[in-house]
Motif scaffolding. Sequence first.
Motif, PDB file in Angstrom:
ATOM      1  N   ARG A  82       0.842  -1.213   0.000  1.00 20.72           N
ATOM      2  CA  ARG A  82       0.000   0.000   0.000  1.00 20.72           C
ATOM      3  C   ARG A  82       0.871   1.254   0.000  1.00 20.72           C
ATOM      4  N   ILE A  83       1.942   1.230   0.759  1.00 15.86           N
ATOM      5  CA  ILE A  83       2.855   2.387   0.807  1.00 15.86           C
ATOM      6  C   ILE A  83       3.500   2.593  -0.559  1.00 15.86           C
ATOM      7  N   ILE A  84       3.946   1.516  -1.168  1.00 16.17           N
ATOM      8  CA  ILE A  84       4.569   1.609  -2.498  1.00 16.17           C
ATOM      9  C   ILE A  84       3.557   2.146  -3.507  1.00 16.17           C
ATOM     10  N   ASP A  85       2.331   1.623  -3.478  1.00 13.47           N
ATOM     11  CA  ASP A  85       1.286   2.108  -4.392  1.00 13.47           C
ATOM     12  C   ASP A  85       1.021   3.599  -4.171  1.00 13.47           C
ATOM     13  N   HIS A  86       0.944   3.980  -2.896  1.00 12.88           N
ATOM     14  CA  HIS A  86       0.707   5.394  -2.583  1.00 12.88           C
ATOM     15  C   HIS A  86       1.835   6.271  -3.122  1.00 12.88           C
ATOM     16  N   MET A  87       3.069   5.843  -2.896  1.00 12.31           N
ATOM     17  CA  MET A  87       4.213   6.632  -3.367  1.00 12.31           C
ATOM     18  C   MET A  87       4.217   6.728  -4.889  1.00 12.31           C
ATOM     19  N   ALA A  88       3.860   5.649  -5.547  1.00  6.25           N
ATOM     20  CA  ALA A  88       3.812   5.661  -7.015  1.00  6.25           C
ATOM     21  C   ALA A  88       2.722   6.622  -7.492  1.00  6.25           C
ATOM     22  N   ARG A  89       1.544   6.544  -6.878  1.00  5.98           N
ATOM     23  CA  ARG A  89       0.454   7.462  -7.257  1.00  5.98           C
ATOM     24  C   ARG A  89       0.842   8.894  -6.957  1.00  5.98           C
ATOM     25  N   ASP A  90       1.467   9.098  -5.803  1.00  7.81           N
ATOM     26  CA  ASP A  90       1.873  10.443  -5.407  1.00  7.81           C
ATOM     27  C   ASP A  90       2.894  11.007  -6.394  1.00  7.81           C
ATOM     28  N   THR A  91       3.839  10.184  -6.820  1.00  4.79           N
ATOM     29  CA  THR A  91       4.847  10.607  -7.789  1.00  4.79           C
ATOM     30  C   THR A  91       4.186  10.932  -9.122  1.00  4.79           C
ATOM     31  N   HIS A  92       3.279  10.055  -9.560  1.00  5.68           N
ATOM     32  CA  HIS A  92       2.581  10.307 -10.821  1.00  5.68           C
ATOM     33  C   HIS A  92       1.720  11.561 -10.719  1.00  5.68           C
ATOM     34  N   ALA A  93       1.063  11.733  -9.578  1.00 10.33           N
ATOM     35  CA  ALA A  93       0.232  12.921  -9.395  1.00 10.33           C
ATOM     36  C   ALA A  93       1.091  14.176  -9.440  1.00 10.33           C
ATOM     37  N   LYS A  94       2.254  14.139  -8.797  1.00 14.30           N
ATOM     38  CA  LYS A  94       3.140  15.301  -8.811  1.00 14.30           C
ATOM     39  C   LYS A  94       3.622  15.588 -10.231  1.00 14.30           C
ATOM     40  N   LYS A  95       3.991  14.526 -10.957  1.00 15.07           N
ATOM     41  CA  LYS A  95       4.416  14.718 -12.343  1.00 15.07           C
ATOM     42  C   LYS A  95       3.284  15.312 -13.172  1.00 15.07           C
ATOM     43  N   TYR A  96       2.074  14.820 -12.942  1.00 12.07           N
ATOM     44  CA  TYR A  96       0.918  15.318 -13.679  1.00 12.07           C
ATOM     45  C   TYR A  96       0.668  16.789 -13.349  1.00 12.07           C
ATOM     46  N   LEU A  97       0.703  17.127 -12.063  1.00 11.96           N
ATOM     47  CA  LEU A  97       0.496  18.516 -11.669  1.00 11.96           C
ATOM     48  C   LEU A  97       1.596  19.416 -12.215  1.00 11.96           C
TER      49      LEU A  97
END
Length: 185
Positions: A82-97
């Motif tokens: 779950r932590i890895i998934d969150h970090m991946a989503r967070d990284t993708h979200a930051k890249k998207y933003l």
Amino acid sequence: MSAENNTDSNLIDLIREDHIEAFHALYNRYKAALLVFAAQRVDKLIAEDLVHDVFMGMWRNRNQLVIADEISGYLFKAMRNRIIDHMARDTHAKKYLDSLEEYSYSFSLTDAKIREDNFMERLEDLLKRYGPQYQKIVHMRMQGYSNKEIAEALGLSEKTIRNQTWMLMKYLRSKICQALLFLFF
């Protein structure tokens, strides 16, 4: 025997049979340890959400729950995932933003350039009413030349340049206000 006194293995068996008390007992037994584990890797509020996600996933899949080893190993592995998934989503979200911000910035630069080009076209149209000498004076003023430098370049007196500039500016001010309203609103 209460659910709290059961072994992990017994609690899992009871959870598979939809015993909510067994689920609460297991949750209370491992919640704090999982929270500490997660909070070392992500923000505390996010860690709490991730812990709840792990247990909710476990409850949703309780009928198909297969745990080969200890429940603690299962839970910590699920938490790590779950932590890895969150970090991946967070990284993708930051890249998207970041890409949205970049796009927005480039769009506003493009928009400003278009407005500037339209303004300059309108200015050129207004200057066509006057002769080439007046146009040259305005262009040189826009390039930062002083009245004295323009006068020397055109072979005119500084007073003539001042008078022609004043006359042009008076005319342009009356017309440019309309152009600005048209271009920017």
